[in-house]
Design a protein around this motif. Sequence first.
Motif: not given
Length: 167
Positions: A70-81, A119-126
């Motif tokens: 885990f760590g900082p979000s890698r998503d574009k436009n994610a804020g520092s928090k 905090v976010s997480v990406w999950v395969l839809a299946e």
Amino acid sequence: MRATSEDAHDIAQVHVLAWQAAYEGIVPAEHLAIQSVAKREAAWREAIATGTPEILVAKADDQLVGWIAFGPSRDKNAGSKAAEVWAIYVAPSHWSRGVGRLLWLHARERLAEQGYESVSVWVLAENTRAMKFYRAAGFVAEPTGQKEVMMAGKSLQELRYETALNG
């Protein structure tokens, strides 16, 4: 406990075994078959050395049975928090024993200490097993959080789940 360079091989081994078991019937079989402990070990050894992402491991009887990165979000436009669970894997032999939940709770504590608010997480839809895990941990699907990934020529959908850390 935090991962050390001595854990890199075991992290890679759990990664490959859990990946192959969790994604069977979702990811093309030929892609699962070519997963390499050696390649993943090199990548995890580097991550441990740089400290990004942060990696915590769970052991049972001196055997590494799971880990979370885990760590900082890698998503574009994610804020520092905004933080992200980059990956979490538990050896299939230890599924449904609370290992993943324990790893998540320790990571959540670390992220809150570091000042993250969500905090976010990406999950395969299946991957219904993973979605059930994240929902039980307090994550909710973000309505606009969807993307397509290609694996061995197969189009797969990923869904973004998120939760607040303040509370």
